[in-house]
Write an enzyme that holds these catalytic residues in place. Structure first.
Site, PDB file in Angstrom:
ATOM      1  N   ARG A   9       8.948  -8.162   2.834  1.00 39.10           N
ATOM      2  CA  ARG A   9       8.990  -8.080   4.146  1.00 39.10           C
ATOM      3  C   ARG A   9       9.576  -9.132   4.901  1.00 39.10           C
ATOM      4  O   ARG A   9       9.337 -10.417   4.567  1.00 39.10           O
ATOM      5  CB  ARG A   9       7.723  -7.350   4.568  1.00 39.10           C
ATOM      6  CG  ARG A   9       7.753  -6.754   5.887  1.00 39.10           C
ATOM      7  CD  ARG A   9       6.186  -6.423   6.080  1.00 39.10           C
ATOM      8  NE  ARG A   9       6.322  -5.513   7.429  1.00 39.10           N
ATOM      9  CZ  ARG A   9       5.027  -5.226   7.802  1.00 39.10           C
ATOM     10  NH1 ARG A   9       4.088  -5.382   7.431  1.00 39.10           N
ATOM     11  NH2 ARG A   9       5.299  -4.387   9.075  1.00 39.10           N
ATOM     12  N   HIS A  60      -0.391  -9.660  -6.733  1.00 39.52           N
ATOM     13  CA  HIS A  60       0.086 -10.546  -5.785  1.00 39.52           C
ATOM     14  C   HIS A  60       0.436 -11.962  -6.473  1.00 39.52           C
ATOM     15  O   HIS A  60       1.013 -12.867  -5.614  1.00 39.52           O
ATOM     16  CB  HIS A  60      -0.948 -10.748  -4.975  1.00 39.52           C
ATOM     17  CG  HIS A  60      -1.273  -9.460  -3.639  1.00 39.52           C
ATOM     18  ND1 HIS A  60      -0.013  -8.945  -3.312  1.00 39.52           N
ATOM     19  CD2 HIS A  60      -2.182  -9.185  -3.150  1.00 39.52           C
ATOM     20  CE1 HIS A  60      -0.508  -8.022  -2.356  1.00 39.52           C
ATOM     21  NE2 HIS A  60      -1.919  -8.217  -2.138  1.00 39.52           N
ATOM     22  N   ARG A  97      -2.065   0.061   9.605  1.00 35.70           N
ATOM     23  CA  ARG A  97      -2.107  -0.401  11.244  1.00 35.70           C
ATOM     24  C   ARG A  97      -1.043   0.011  11.756  1.00 35.70           C
ATOM     25  O   ARG A  97      -0.911   1.299  11.690  1.00 35.70           O
ATOM     26  CB  ARG A  97      -2.018  -2.176  11.133  1.00 35.70           C
ATOM     27  CG  ARG A  97      -2.763  -2.565  12.516  1.00 35.70           C
ATOM     28  CD  ARG A  97      -2.648  -4.235  12.281  1.00 35.70           C
ATOM     29  NE  ARG A  97      -1.350  -4.671  11.981  1.00 35.70           N
ATOM     30  CZ  ARG A  97      -0.399  -4.969  13.084  1.00 35.70           C
ATOM     31  NH1 ARG A  97      -0.780  -5.031  14.369  1.00 35.70           N
ATOM     32  NH2 ARG A  97       0.749  -5.496  12.767  1.00 35.70           N
ATOM     33  N   THR A 128       0.693  -1.134   0.076  1.00 34.49           N
ATOM     34  CA  THR A 128      -0.208   0.115   0.029  1.00 34.49           C
ATOM     35  C   THR A 128       0.764   1.347   0.031  1.00 34.49           C
ATOM     36  O   THR A 128       0.427   2.159  -0.686  1.00 34.49           O
ATOM     37  CB  THR A 128      -0.838  -0.107   1.135  1.00 34.49           C
ATOM     38  OG1 THR A 128      -1.731  -1.207   1.287  1.00 34.49           O
ATOM     39  CG2 THR A 128      -1.907   1.270   1.223  1.00 34.49           C
ATOM     40  N   TRP A 129       1.974   1.088   0.521  1.00 30.54           N
ATOM     41  CA  TRP A 129       2.916   2.220   0.624  1.00 30.54           C
ATOM     42  C   TRP A 129       3.294   2.593  -0.863  1.00 30.54           C
ATOM     43  O   TRP A 129       3.420   3.723  -1.154  1.00 30.54           O
ATOM     44  CB  TRP A 129       4.196   1.939   1.695  1.00 30.54           C
ATOM     45  CG  TRP A 129       4.896   3.047   2.018  1.00 30.54           C
ATOM     46  CD1 TRP A 129       4.696   4.386   1.805  1.00 30.54           C
ATOM     47  CD2 TRP A 129       6.200   2.815   2.998  1.00 30.54           C
ATOM     48  NE1 TRP A 129       5.765   4.825   2.409  1.00 30.54           N
ATOM     49  CE2 TRP A 129       6.589   4.270   3.223  1.00 30.54           C
ATOM     50  CE3 TRP A 129       6.769   1.613   3.500  1.00 30.54           C
ATOM     51  CZ2 TRP A 129       7.709   4.539   4.062  1.00 30.54           C
ATOM     52  CZ3 TRP A 129       7.748   1.811   4.516  1.00 30.54           C
ATOM     53  CH2 TRP A 129       8.299   3.388   4.516  1.00 30.54           C
ATOM     54  N   GLY A 189       2.706  -0.564  11.171  1.00 34.15           N
ATOM     55  CA  GLY A 189       3.591  -0.168  10.170  1.00 34.15           C
ATOM     56  C   GLY A 189       4.977   0.043  10.727  1.00 34.15           C
ATOM     57  O   GLY A 189       5.851   0.925  10.394  1.00 34.15           O
ATOM     58  N   SER A 239       0.934  -9.374  10.270  1.00 41.99           N
ATOM     59  CA  SER A 239       0.371  -8.185   9.552  1.00 41.99           C
ATOM     60  C   SER A 239      -0.953  -9.106   8.931  1.00 41.99           C
ATOM     61  O   SER A 239      -2.087  -8.642   8.908  1.00 41.99           O
ATOM     62  CB  SER A 239       1.179  -7.416   8.431  1.00 41.99           C
ATOM     63  OG  SER A 239       0.536  -6.525   7.884  1.00 41.99           O
TER      64      SER A 239
HETATM   65  P1  PAP Z   1      -1.844  -5.497   0.923  1.00 41.88           P
HETATM   66  O1  PAP Z   1      -0.959  -6.485   0.509  1.00 41.88           O
HETATM   67  O2  PAP Z   1      -3.193  -5.801   1.291  1.00 41.88           O
HETATM   68  O3  PAP Z   1      -1.749  -4.553  -0.223  1.00 41.88           O
HETATM   69  P2  PAP Z   1       0.249  -4.322   2.414  1.00 41.88           P
HETATM   70  O4  PAP Z   1       0.125  -2.864   2.246  1.00 41.88           O
HETATM   71  O5  PAP Z   1       1.272  -5.024   1.511  1.00 41.88           O
HETATM   72  O6  PAP Z   1      -1.239  -4.884   2.362  1.00 41.88           O
HETATM   73  O7  PAP Z   1       0.634  -4.627   3.797  1.00 41.88           O
HETATM   74  C1  PAP Z   1      -0.050  -3.904   4.743  1.00 41.88           C
HETATM   75  C2  PAP Z   1       1.078  -3.259   5.907  1.00 41.88           C
HETATM   76  O8  PAP Z   1       1.799  -2.221   5.339  1.00 41.88           O
HETATM   77  C3  PAP Z   1       0.512  -3.028   7.372  1.00 41.88           C
HETATM   78  O9  PAP Z   1       1.498  -3.470   8.217  1.00 41.88           O
HETATM   79  P3  PAP Z   1       1.469  -3.754   9.682  1.00 41.88           P
HETATM   80  O10 PAP Z   1       0.202  -4.717   9.512  1.00 41.88           O
HETATM   81  O11 PAP Z   1       2.317  -4.434  10.256  1.00 41.88           O
HETATM   82  O12 PAP Z   1       1.109  -2.386  10.261  1.00 41.88           O
HETATM   83  C4  PAP Z   1       0.446  -1.696   7.147  1.00 41.88           C
HETATM   84  O13 PAP Z   1       0.247  -0.790   8.494  1.00 41.88           O
HETATM   85  C5  PAP Z   1       1.684  -1.168   6.366  1.00 41.88           C
HETATM   86  N1  PAP Z   1       1.462   0.020   5.674  1.00 41.88           N
HETATM   87  C6  PAP Z   1       0.401   0.636   4.998  1.00 41.88           C
HETATM   88  N2  PAP Z   1       0.457   1.808   4.577  1.00 41.88           N
HETATM   89  C7  PAP Z   1       1.843   2.213   4.785  1.00 41.88           C
HETATM   90  C8  PAP Z   1       2.697   3.315   4.785  1.00 41.88           C
HETATM   91  N3  PAP Z   1       2.261   4.288   4.053  1.00 41.88           N
HETATM   92  N4  PAP Z   1       4.008   3.257   5.240  1.00 41.88           N
HETATM   93  C9  PAP Z   1       4.374   2.179   5.805  1.00 41.88           C
HETATM   94  N5  PAP Z   1       3.707   1.332   5.914  1.00 41.88           N
HETATM   95  C10 PAP Z   1       2.479   1.151   5.520  1.00 41.88           C
END
Ligand code: PAP
Length: 315
Positions: free
Chosen positions: A149, A127, A279, A67-68, A281, A157
Site C-alpha cells: 500500500r 508479515h 477503519r 485483512t481484505w 479503508g 493506518s
Molecule cells: P493487518 O496488517 O493487521 O492485517 P491490514 O488489514 O493489512 O492490517 O490493514 C488494515 C487496513 O485495511 C485498514 O485501513 P485504514 O486504517 O486506512 O482504514 C482497514 O480499514 C483496511 N481494511 C480492512 N478490511 C478491509 C476490507 N474488507 N476492504 C478494504 N479495506 C479494508
C-alpha cells in the site's frame, strides 16, 4: 523485556540493536525490525515449518490491506457456489482465523506446532520479510500473494492501529510526529517498510508464477479486475462475473465491519477488539494528518528507495 522470553532468545535479544516502538521494543535481526516474540516465532517457523506445494501464503507488511485478502483468498480457494449467506465462515470468524499467521499465531506458543489437522490447501499469512521466509516456502511450488500500500497511508493506518493496541493496555498513545520520524528511519515492525516491499517486489518480477504482487490502491480502483487476476494466479478463475461480485460484497469493508463477530469480538493475540482492523479503508487518508513537510519527506524516501525498481504507487 528480554526476561519474558525463553533463555536462548532472551540472550539473543539482549545482544541485538533495539529501538522503542509504540511503548515496546523492536529488535533488529538481519536488517529487519521485529517485536521480540514475533522474532522468536519467525525463527521457529524458519527452522520447523515445511511447506506443501498446495499451500497458499499471504504476505504483507502490516496495515496494507491484508485483512481484505484474508477474507477473499479463502473464498477463492473454496469456490463452493452453494455456500449461502447463512453458512459464510466470515459470519463467525474474523478473517485472521481463516488464514492463520506463522509468527503471530501458529509458532508463537509452540516452536513446532502440529499442523497435520489443517485441511488442504492450507492457507497461511505472514508479515515476515522475504529473506526470513522458511526455505521450503521459497523453494516449493506453494504460492505467495503479496499486498502493499502507498507508504503514507500505510503509516497512518498503522499509527491508528498501534495506538489502539497500546492504549487498550493503558499505555499513552505515541504522538504522530515521533512515530513518523521512526517510520522514516525504517524502524517499523517487520520493516523497514520500503525494504519489505522491495524484497517481495524483486522476487515477484523474477518469479511471477510464484509471487503475485498486489497494491491496495489497485484493489480499490479496479476490484473486479484485480480479483480475477488473483483468482487466475491461484488457479481458480471465476467462471461468472456475478461470483466475483458476490465475493467482493461478502468481503467488503462495509459488510465485515458491521458483522457481530468483528464489532464485538476480541483478537486473542493482541487483546484488542477486532473492530480495529476495520477503519476507513480509503486511499489518501494521509491528507487528513500530514503536513506538507511530512509528505515531502516520505515521498522523497519512497522515490529514492524505489528508484530503478519499476515500482511506484502513481496515485
Ligand atoms: P493487518 O496488517 O493487521 O492485517 P491490514 O488489514 O493489512 O492490517 O490493514 C488494515 C487496513 O485495511 C485498514 O485501513 P485504514 O486504517 O486506512 O482504514 C482497514 O480499514 C483496511 N481494511 C480492512 N478490511 C478491509 C476490507 N474488507 N476492504 C478494504 N479495506 C479494508
Amino acid at each position: 523485556m528480554g526476561s519474558s522470553f525463553p533463555g536462548s532468545i532472551s540472550t539473543l535479544l539482549d545482544e541485538l540493536p533495539k529501538e522503542t516502538w509504540y511503548g515496546s521494543y523492536l529488535y533488529n535481526w538481519e536488517g529487519f525490525w521485529y517485536r521480540g516474540h514475533h522474532l522468536s516465532a519467525a525463527m521457529a517457523a524458519r527452522s520447523n515449518f515445511r511447506a506443501n506445494d498446495s499451500d497458499v501464503f499471504l504476505a504483507s507488511s502490516m496495515k496494507t490491506g491484508t485483512t481484505w485478502l484474508k477474507a477473499i483468498i479463502p473464498r477463492i480457494m473454496n469456490p463452493d457456489v452453494r455456500i449461502t449467506n447463512d453458512d459464510d465462515p466470515l459470519l463467525k470468524h474474523h478473517p485472521n482465523e481463516l488464514m492463520p499467521s506463522l509468527e503471530v499465531q501458529l509458532f508463537i506458543a509452540n516452536p513446532n506446532p502440529d499442523l497435520s489437522g489443517m485441511s488442504s490447501p492450507r492457507l497461511f499469512r505472514t508479515h515476515v520479510p522475504f529473506p526470513m521466509l522458511p526455505e521450503s516456502v521459497k523453494n516449493s511450488a506453494c504460492k505467495i500473494v503479496y499486498i502493499t500500500r502507498e507508504p503514507k497511508d500505510t503509516f497512518v493506518s498503522s499509527w491508528h492501529f498501534m495506538n489502539s493496541a497500546i492504549t487498550a493496555r493503558g499505555i499513552d498513545p505515541w504522538p504522530m510526529d515521533e512515530a513518523f520520524g521512526t517510520f522514516c528511519r525504517g524502524i517499523h515492525a517487520f520493516g523497514p517498510f520500503h525494504d519489505h516491499v522491495l524484497g517481495y517486489w524483486k522476487e515477484s518480477r523474477k518469479r511471477p508464477e510464484k509471487i503475485h504482487f498486489m497494491r491496495y490502491e489497485d484493489m480499490k480502483k479496479e476490484p473486479r479486475e484485480e480479483l480475477q487476476k488473483l483468482a487466475c494466479f491461484l488457479g481458480k478463475p471465476f467462471e461468472r462475473d456475478e461470483d466475483v461480485d458476490k465475493v467482493l460484497w461478502r468481503c467488503s469493508l462495509e459488510r465485515l465491519k458491521n458483522l457481530e463477530v468483528n464489532r464485538h469480538g476480541v483478537d486473542p493475540s493482541l487483546g484488542i477488539g477486532y473492530k480495529h482492523y476495520f477503519r476507513r479503508g480509503i486511499v489518501g487518508d494521509w491528507k487528513n494528518y500530514f503536513t506538507g513537510e511530512m509528505q515531502q519527506k516520505l515521498d522523497l524516501i519512497t522515490a529514492v528507495k524505489f528508484e530503478g525498481s519499476g515500482l511506484d504507487f502513481g496515485y
